[in-house]
Enzyme design. Structure first.
Site, mmCIF file in Angstrom:
data_model
loop_
_atom_site.group_PDB
_atom_site.id
_atom_site.type_symbol
_atom_site.label_atom_id
_atom_site.label_comp_id
_atom_site.label_asym_id
_atom_site.label_seq_id
_atom_site.Cartn_x
_atom_site.Cartn_y
_atom_site.Cartn_z
ATOM 1 N N LYS A 80 0.836 -1.212 0.000
ATOM 2 C CA LYS A 80 0.000 0.000 0.000
ATOM 3 C C LYS A 80 0.865 1.253 0.000
ATOM 4 O O LYS A 80 0.628 2.186 -0.768
ATOM 5 C CB LYS A 80 -0.893 -0.008 1.244
ATOM 6 C CG LYS A 80 -1.574 1.316 1.521
ATOM 7 C CD LYS A 80 -2.417 1.276 2.784
ATOM 8 C CE LYS A 80 -1.687 1.619 4.048
ATOM 9 N NZ LYS A 80 -1.454 3.055 4.290
ATOM 10 N N ASN A 81 1.869 1.269 0.880
ATOM 11 C CA ASN A 81 2.635 2.502 1.053
ATOM 12 C C ASN A 81 3.609 2.788 -0.087
ATOM 13 O O ASN A 81 4.213 3.851 -0.133
ATOM 14 C CB ASN A 81 3.372 2.501 2.398
ATOM 15 C CG ASN A 81 2.421 2.795 3.538
ATOM 16 O OD1 ASN A 81 1.265 3.156 3.310
ATOM 17 N ND2 ASN A 81 2.909 2.640 4.767
ATOM 18 N N CYS A 141 -4.384 13.329 13.877
ATOM 19 C CA CYS A 141 -4.677 11.942 13.541
ATOM 20 C C CYS A 141 -4.530 11.109 14.796
ATOM 21 O O CYS A 141 -3.910 11.544 15.766
ATOM 22 C CB CYS A 141 -3.800 11.475 12.384
ATOM 23 S SG CYS A 141 -2.479 10.368 12.755
ATOM 24 N N ARG A 177 -8.506 -0.223 5.274
ATOM 25 C CA ARG A 177 -7.638 0.770 4.633
ATOM 26 C C ARG A 177 -6.319 0.143 4.201
ATOM 27 O O ARG A 177 -5.709 0.601 3.230
ATOM 28 C CB ARG A 177 -7.343 1.917 5.610
ATOM 29 C CG ARG A 177 -8.506 2.861 5.829
ATOM 30 C CD ARG A 177 -8.042 4.058 6.628
ATOM 31 N NE ARG A 177 -6.748 4.483 6.153
ATOM 32 C CZ ARG A 177 -5.792 4.997 6.924
ATOM 33 N NH1 ARG A 177 -5.992 5.165 8.203
ATOM 34 N NH2 ARG A 177 -4.641 5.346 6.416
ATOM 35 N N ARG A 212 1.620 14.522 13.707
ATOM 36 C CA ARG A 212 2.012 14.333 12.301
ATOM 37 C C ARG A 212 2.005 15.607 11.461
ATOM 38 O O ARG A 212 1.247 15.728 10.491
ATOM 39 C CB ARG A 212 1.138 13.272 11.643
ATOM 40 C CG ARG A 212 1.367 11.916 12.240
ATOM 41 C CD ARG A 212 0.538 10.860 11.582
ATOM 42 N NE ARG A 212 1.228 10.174 10.509
ATOM 43 C CZ ARG A 212 0.776 9.059 9.953
ATOM 44 N NH1 ARG A 212 -0.343 8.530 10.345
ATOM 45 N NH2 ARG A 212 1.450 8.477 8.999
ATOM 46 N N ASP A 250 5.029 0.546 12.161
ATOM 47 C CA ASP A 250 3.802 -0.059 11.637
ATOM 48 C C ASP A 250 3.625 -1.521 12.052
ATOM 49 O O ASP A 250 2.602 -2.136 11.732
ATOM 50 C CB ASP A 250 3.767 0.047 10.102
ATOM 51 C CG ASP A 250 3.433 1.457 9.640
ATOM 52 O OD1 ASP A 250 3.085 2.299 10.481
ATOM 53 O OD2 ASP A 250 3.532 1.717 8.420
#
Ligand code: UD1
Length: 426
Positions: A22-23, A116, A399, A121, A307
């Site tokens: 995804k990233n 967030c 997501r 961030r 993560d």
């Protein structure tokens, strides 16, 4: 809103394929703004975040089409250079359109992401770097408004970021591809996704060297052209499956993976007692007996990824002994702790450290996902909790994980989705 019901206690066994990262894919979609030609990306995961980025690009007049795992972006007729608050607030990574828009169209209006769940961030480093490249930037009505003033192009510069930022590095790298002259980004993020993005950009005609080190050099070119690129495997998803297997005492092979991007995670899994084998594109894990507690500290790549912190904490909850987890990237990334405690975990937080006393058993409960990786940690904990665990607000999970429950079910987990229809995918 969808929920997951997990009946804990099944050992995971079998094979599962890692999806594309995804990233990496998100930034490559944004890179599609840098050229009028077609960018063809394969191995793009089917995720809510990918849909959001596709909608964002479509709203600017780009044509985004998905066919299976391939997504094509064609940005020949951009009609807008705005990223609205409505889209940016659902996905902070939207900020990566800022650099490409400025470089290609000479102006951009991108909503400030705002707060967030996992921390403040800010995007100050993105803005500082773009200003060094000659952008004129002001904040108006919650939007970053950027243009080139009287200049025709951005111009190369030496940029030293105050801290290591992944999307910051990527935004600057993308902007610099079309700048006049050479840009050097010092203190650059070394994440594999940055390297993959640089590879994609170079296929589009960019001249980037040093991606994967903390010094990236970009020789600006007049224009970029179309290309085809295969997105790298998702290392965080791969790691999540491995931890899920480990916590259940299972035996799983993750295929289509990139073992070389997971060194820190595999080391910690070995320390926890897992037997790990790797091939060129697969990782096998076998876990016998109860995991051992390990200490870990998150830090930029190649250290242990933030993560994976929440998922590893789930493993620590049922490990033998006491482990300390130190989170150094985000200041508020322990939201999962209160939920894990509802499952019976013994965790104490002291500032940015969590001390996890392993318990013999977790017990199923209703819990709520608070962010993407936190939701994965709750699912993982649910796999061993006695009785039923219901995980609410799993739109967070959607997501970043492609059909997570179906793939876990294929490995033998008793997991089911209930509720409204799944959020649409790209
Ligand atoms: C990316 C990843 C995210 C991962 C994170 C860290 C994407 C879409 N997301 O997020 O999954 O958890 O890297 O590996 O790729 N910071 C500033 N000013 C800035 C930029 C960042 O202070 O201008 C701070 C952040 O608040 C944070 C730290 O720097 O504390 C690292 O953030 P960063 O690497 O930028 O994270 P993201 O790129 O947003």
């Amino acid at each position: 809103m969808d929920q997951l019901r997990i009946r804990g206690g099944q050992r995971l066994r079998g094979r599962v394929r890692a999806a594309g990262a995804k990233n990496a894919a998100l930034k490559m979609l944004a890179a599609g703004l840098l050229t009028r030609d077609e960018l063809v990306l394969s191995n793009v995961p089917q995720l809510a975040d990918i849909s959001t980025m596709s909608r964002l690009l479509s709203a600017m007049g780009a044509k985004v089409r998905r066919h299976g795992d391939t997504v094509t972006v064609r940005s020949d007729g951009l009609t807008s250079t705005e990223a609205s608050y409505d889209l940016v607030k659902t996905m902070r990574a939207s900020i990566v359109v800022l650099g490409p828009l400025l470089a290609r169209a000479g102006s951009a209006r991108v909503s400030l992401p705002g707060g967030c769940a996992i921390g403040a961030r800010p995007v100050d480093q993105h803005l500082k770097g773009l200003q060094a490249l000659g952008a004129e930037i002001r904040i108006e009505h919650g939007y970053i408004v950027a243009d080139l003033g009287q200049k025709r192009r951005l111009r190369g510069a030496r940029i030293v970021t105050d801290l290591v930022t992944v999307t910051g590095t990527e935004n600057l790298m993308m902007a610099a591809t079309l700048a006049e002259g050479e840009t050097v980004i010092e203190n650059a993020a070394r994440e594999p996704e940055v390297v993959d993005l640089a590879g994609c950009l170079n296929q589009m005609g960019a001249r980037i060297r040093g991606a994967g080190t903390d010094r990236i050099t970009v020789e600006g070119v007049e224009s970029l052209h179309g290309a085809a690129h295969r997105v790298m495997p998702d290392r965080i998803e791969t790691g999540s499956f491995l931890i899920a297997a480990a916590i259940t005492g299972g035996e799983v092979v993750v295929e289509a993976a990139a073992p070389g991007t997971l060194d820190a995670v595999l080391d910690k899994l070995r320390e926890a007692g897992a037997d790990i084998q790797t091939g060129e594109d697969w990782i096998g894990l076998r876990m016998n007996g109860r995991p051992r507690a390990v200490d870990l500290r998150t830090a930029p790549y190649p250290a242990f990824p933030t993560d994976m912190q929440a998922q590893f904490m789930a493993l620590g909850c049922v490990s033998e002994g006491v482990g300390t987890i130190v989170e150094t990237i985000f200041e508020n990334r322990f939201m999962h702790v209160l939920e894990l405690q509802r499952l019976g975990a013994d965790i104490r937080i002291d500032g940015n450290s969590a001390v996890v006393h392993g318990v013999e058993k977790l017990s199923g409960a209703r819990v709520m996902a608070t962010d993407l990786r936190a939701s994965a940690s709750l699912v993982i904990a649910g796999l061993v909790a006695e009785g039923e665990t219901w995980v609410d607000r799993i739109y967070h999970l959607d997501r970043g994980y492609e059909r997570m429950e179906q793939r876990l079910a294929q490995l033998g987990a008793l997991i089911e989705r209930f509720g409204a229809i799944r959020p649409s995918t790209a």
